[in-house]
Design a protein around this motif. Structure first.
Motif, PDB file in Angstrom:
ATOM      1  N   ILE A  17     -16.864  -6.900   3.805  1.00  0.00           N
ATOM      2  CA  ILE A  17     -16.881  -5.434   3.625  1.00  0.00           C
ATOM      3  C   ILE A  17     -18.118  -5.021   2.815  1.00  0.00           C
ATOM      4  N   MET A  18     -18.378  -5.733   1.716  1.00  0.00           N
ATOM      5  CA  MET A  18     -19.551  -5.407   0.886  1.00  0.00           C
ATOM      6  C   MET A  18     -20.844  -5.550   1.689  1.00  0.00           C
ATOM      7  N   LEU A  19     -20.946  -6.619   2.479  1.00  0.00           N
ATOM      8  CA  LEU A  19     -22.175  -6.839   3.253  1.00  0.00           C
ATOM      9  C   LEU A  19     -22.371  -5.722   4.276  1.00  0.00           C
ATOM     10  N   GLU A  20     -21.280  -5.246   4.853  1.00  0.00           N
ATOM     11  CA  GLU A  20     -21.383  -4.103   5.776  1.00  0.00           C
ATOM     12  C   GLU A  20     -21.773  -2.840   5.012  1.00  0.00           C
ATOM     13  N   HIS A 178      -0.597   8.012  -4.833  1.00  0.00           N
ATOM     14  CA  HIS A 178      -2.016   7.955  -5.218  1.00  0.00           C
ATOM     15  C   HIS A 178      -2.683   6.690  -4.666  1.00  0.00           C
ATOM     16  N   LEU A 179      -1.936   5.595  -4.710  1.00  0.00           N
ATOM     17  CA  LEU A 179      -2.453   4.342  -4.141  1.00  0.00           C
ATOM     18  C   LEU A 179      -2.639   4.501  -2.618  1.00  0.00           C
ATOM     19  N   SER A 180      -1.707   5.185  -1.964  1.00  0.00           N
ATOM     20  CA  SER A 180      -1.819   5.432  -0.517  1.00  0.00           C
ATOM     21  C   SER A 180      -3.024   6.320  -0.204  1.00  0.00           C
ATOM     22  N   ARG A 181      -3.221   7.337  -1.020  1.00  0.00           N
ATOM     23  CA  ARG A 181      -4.374   8.243  -0.816  1.00  0.00           C
ATOM     24  C   ARG A 181      -5.685   7.431  -0.892  1.00  0.00           C
ATOM     25  N   TRP A 182      -5.783   6.593  -1.906  1.00  0.00           N
ATOM     26  CA  TRP A 182      -6.971   5.735  -2.100  1.00  0.00           C
ATOM     27  C   TRP A 182      -7.126   4.786  -0.898  1.00  0.00           C
ATOM     28  N   TYR A 183      -6.029   4.188  -0.493  1.00  0.00           N
ATOM     29  CA  TYR A 183      -6.046   3.219   0.612  1.00  0.00           C
ATOM     30  C   TYR A 183      -6.500   3.893   1.902  1.00  0.00           C
ATOM     31  N   ASN A 184      -5.937   5.068   2.185  1.00  0.00           N
ATOM     32  CA  ASN A 184      -6.305   5.786   3.418  1.00  0.00           C
ATOM     33  C   ASN A 184      -7.775   6.179   3.411  1.00  0.00           C
ATOM     34  N   GLN A 185      -8.216   6.631   2.238  1.00  0.00           N
ATOM     35  CA  GLN A 185      -9.611   7.066   2.106  1.00  0.00           C
ATOM     36  C   GLN A 185     -10.559   5.887   2.399  1.00  0.00           C
ATOM     37  N   ILE A 186     -10.287   4.734   1.837  1.00  0.00           N
ATOM     38  CA  ILE A 186     -11.158   3.561   2.022  1.00  0.00           C
ATOM     39  C   ILE A 186     -11.033   3.032   3.453  1.00  0.00           C
ATOM     40  N   SER A 187      -9.823   3.077   4.005  1.00  0.00           N
ATOM     41  CA  SER A 187      -9.591   2.575   5.374  1.00  0.00           C
ATOM     42  C   SER A 187     -10.457   3.263   6.415  1.00  0.00           C
ATOM     43  N   LYS A 188     -10.857   4.516   6.096  1.00  0.00           N
ATOM     44  CA  LYS A 188     -11.626   5.299   7.083  1.00  0.00           C
ATOM     45  C   LYS A 188     -13.115   4.983   7.064  1.00  0.00           C
ATOM     46  N   ARG A 189     -13.586   4.276   6.055  1.00  0.00           N
ATOM     47  CA  ARG A 189     -15.022   3.995   5.964  1.00  0.00           C
ATOM     48  C   ARG A 189     -15.438   3.040   7.088  1.00  0.00           C
ATOM     49  N   LYS A 190     -16.537   3.411   7.765  1.00  0.00           N
ATOM     50  CA  LYS A 190     -17.004   2.606   8.912  1.00  0.00           C
ATOM     51  C   LYS A 190     -17.260   1.153   8.505  1.00  0.00           C
ATOM     52  N   ALA A 191     -17.890   0.964   7.354  1.00  0.00           N
ATOM     53  CA  ALA A 191     -18.238  -0.394   6.904  1.00  0.00           C
ATOM     54  C   ALA A 191     -16.979  -1.206   6.609  1.00  0.00           C
ATOM     55  N   ILE A 193     -14.008  -0.764   8.068  1.00  0.00           N
ATOM     56  CA  ILE A 193     -13.390  -1.099   9.368  1.00  0.00           C
ATOM     57  C   ILE A 193     -14.106  -2.305   9.981  1.00  0.00           C
ATOM     58  N   LYS A 194     -15.435  -2.292   9.909  1.00  0.00           N
ATOM     59  CA  LYS A 194     -16.224  -3.405  10.484  1.00  0.00           C
ATOM     60  C   LYS A 194     -16.052  -4.695   9.687  1.00  0.00           C
ATOM     61  N   GLY A 195     -16.151  -4.577   8.381  1.00  0.00           N
ATOM     62  CA  GLY A 195     -16.077  -5.764   7.514  1.00  0.00           C
ATOM     63  C   GLY A 195     -14.692  -6.385   7.488  1.00  0.00           C
ATOM     64  N   TYR A 196     -13.675  -5.547   7.657  1.00  0.00           N
ATOM     65  CA  TYR A 196     -12.292  -6.057   7.656  1.00  0.00           C
ATOM     66  C   TYR A 196     -12.092  -7.029   8.825  1.00  0.00           C
ATOM     67  N   ASP A 197     -12.767  -6.719   9.931  1.00  0.00           N
ATOM     68  CA  ASP A 197     -12.679  -7.558  11.134  1.00  0.00           C
ATOM     69  C   ASP A 197     -13.701  -8.697  11.009  1.00  0.00           C
ATOM     70  N   GLU A 204      -7.466  -5.019  13.096  1.00  0.00           N
ATOM     71  CA  GLU A 204      -7.451  -3.657  12.557  1.00  0.00           C
ATOM     72  C   GLU A 204      -6.826  -3.601  11.174  1.00  0.00           C
ATOM     73  N   ILE A 205      -7.224  -2.608  10.400  1.00  0.00           N
ATOM     74  CA  ILE A 205      -6.661  -2.415   9.052  1.00  0.00           C
ATOM     75  C   ILE A 205      -5.246  -1.885   9.215  1.00  0.00           C
ATOM     76  N   PRO A 206      -4.252  -2.529   8.593  1.00  0.00           N
ATOM     77  CA  PRO A 206      -2.878  -2.010   8.699  1.00  0.00           C
ATOM     78  C   PRO A 206      -2.779  -0.587   8.150  1.00  0.00           C
ATOM     79  N   LYS A 207      -2.010   0.254   8.852  1.00  0.00           N
ATOM     80  CA  LYS A 207      -1.808   1.651   8.398  1.00  0.00           C
ATOM     81  C   LYS A 207      -0.765   1.653   7.280  1.00  0.00           C
TER      82      LYS A 207
END
Ligand code: GSH
Length: 208
Positions: A17-20, A178-191, A193-197, A204-207
């Motif tokens: 994720i960081m490298l992406e 609040h943890l869900s809000r943070w999780y959803n926000q980060i889950s949407k970042r293109k990098a 999504i790519k780095g998770y795979d 895919e990132i679990p919803k």
């Protein structure tokens, strides 16, 4: 070019994720820990505790083990997600992930997910600790947009892939708004999504 030697686990995903995120050129070399490849002498030379992830920076032939140290290295090298003025705060949340969040959730995976029914004590102990971690992160994120303050940093990158295993945890991420809000926000970042795979197999990132 960075070579990331890793298994497909939360600690490995932190680095992909960081490298992406920093758009560095990299390639992944898979280490199959189920086949004990982490104990091969050539790998132990790079990682004395026989743990993944490891990186080799082929620009300078340096190698590094420990995911927190790798994130710091990449943060310093790229000048991203590790703001010089915020380092004291970022380090606290990063070290908290390294010493507490990751190891405790990792034990919870061992007892609750991989070996249910083998130890009531172990299952209860790590279930309770994991609930506590969700609650503590939720509390922090009720006051702060990201873990180390208003900006997304390597502390969030280190913590995210562990919370992404929330279906294994059975704690109910939804209950922690609040943890869900943070999780959803980060889950949407293109990098992210790519780095998770990490193995590029369409994972895919679990919803929530
Ligand atoms: N503190 C280390 C932990 C690394 C770790 O536990 N890696 C696991 C995979 S997630 C591993 O390589 N396990 C193999 C073993 O312990 O033999 C880090 O964050 O890099």
């Amino acid at each position: 070019m960075i070579e990331l030697l890793t298994a497909n686990t939360p600690n490995g995903k932190k680095i992909s994720i960081m490298l992406e995120e920093i758009s560095f050129k990299y390639k992944v070399t898979k280490i199959n820990i189920n086949k004990k490849e982490q104990f091969k002498p050539e790998f132990v030379k790079l990682s004395p505790f026989s743990k993944t992830p490891v990186i080799i920076d082929h620009d300078n032939n340096k190698s590094l083990f420990e995911s927190g140290a790798i994130l710091i290295y990449l943060g310093e090298k790229s000048g991203k997600f590790y703001d010089k003025n915020e380092r004291t705060t970022i380090n606290q949340w990063l070290m908290g992930q390294m010493g507490y969040v990751g190891p405790m959730l990792g034990q919870h995976h061992q007892f609750h997910h991989y070996n249910p029914g083998k130890s009531e004590f172990g299952e209860n102990r790590y279930f309770k600790i994991s609930e506590r971690i969700y609650s503590e992160l939720n509390e922090r994120l009720s006051k702060s947009n990201f873990l180390a303050g208003k900006n997304y940093t390597i502390a969030d990158i280190a913590t995210f892939p562990w919370i992404a295993r929330h279906e294994w945890h059975d704690i109910g991420l939804k209950k922690y708004s609040h943890l869900s809000r943070w999780y959803n926000q980060i889950s949407k970042r293109k990098a992210v999504i790519k780095g998770y795979d990490l193995l590029k197999k369409g994972e895919e990132i679990p919803k929530v």
